[in-house]
Design a protein around this motif. Sequence first.
Motif: not given
Lengths: 114, 116
Positions: A92-97
Motif C-alpha cells: 500500500a502507498v500512503g496518500v496525504n490528503t
Amino acid sequence: AQSVTQLGSHVSVSEGALVLLRCNYSSSVPPYLFWYVQYPNQGLQLLLKYTSAATLVKGINDFEAEFKKSETSFHLTKPSAHMSDAAEYFCAVGVNTGFQKLVFGTGTRLLVSP
Amino acid sequence: GAVVSQHPSWVICKSGTSVKIECRSLDFQATTMFWYRQFPKQSLMLMATSNEGSKATYEQGVEKDKFLINHASLTLSTLTVTSAHPEDSSFYICSARGTGGLNEQYFGPGTRLTVT
C-alpha cells in the motif's frame, strides 16, 4: 495519483525457500509505503513500513523490504518461508490528503508447500 | 497497544433491513477512522474517511445515504448499511489512526455481512 502494482496474484514457495513478493509504486511525491498481511477472515496486520528513513526496512517475522527509488519498487522478502507465512499480502502507498489514505495493491497470495 | 475491535464479527440480515457495524479503538484515541470494503479474493477499497465530530468524506461512487458513518467519539465509529441488498454482502474492515506515535492505520478484524 499514487498507486501500487503487485506483480503476481499467487506466489508458491517451498518451506525454507526465499520469499519474494513484488510491489512497484507510482507517486509524484516521496511515498510512504507499507506491507500488510491478511490471514483468512481477518483484518490486516502491518508487516513493515517505509517513511523516508532507511531504505532497507525490517519488519516482523523476519520480513524485510527495500525501497529502490530508481526502480520505483518496494519488494518484500523473507529468507526462509514457514508454513505459517501462507496468507494474502498487500502493498500500500500512503496518500496525504490530510488524512493520509492508503491505496492498496491487488494483493498476492503466498502459498507455502512442505 | 493500538488495538481496534469490530462488532459484530459476522452478521446475516434480510434484504431491506439495516445493519450497524461498530469500530472501536480500545487503547488509543482515534482522530481518524477509515472504512473499507473487501470482496472475495480482492483488495480493500476505501469507502469513507471520518474524523471525530465531523461528517465523513466518502470516496467517489460510494452512496453516502446508503452507507451512513458516524464518528461520535474518539474511540467509536459506526457504519450503518441501510436497506441492505444481497450485493452489499461483503467483508467490511475499519481502521483507526491516532496521533503522535500512533499516526498510522491500525486495522480491525473485519465484519462479514451476508444479506439474504
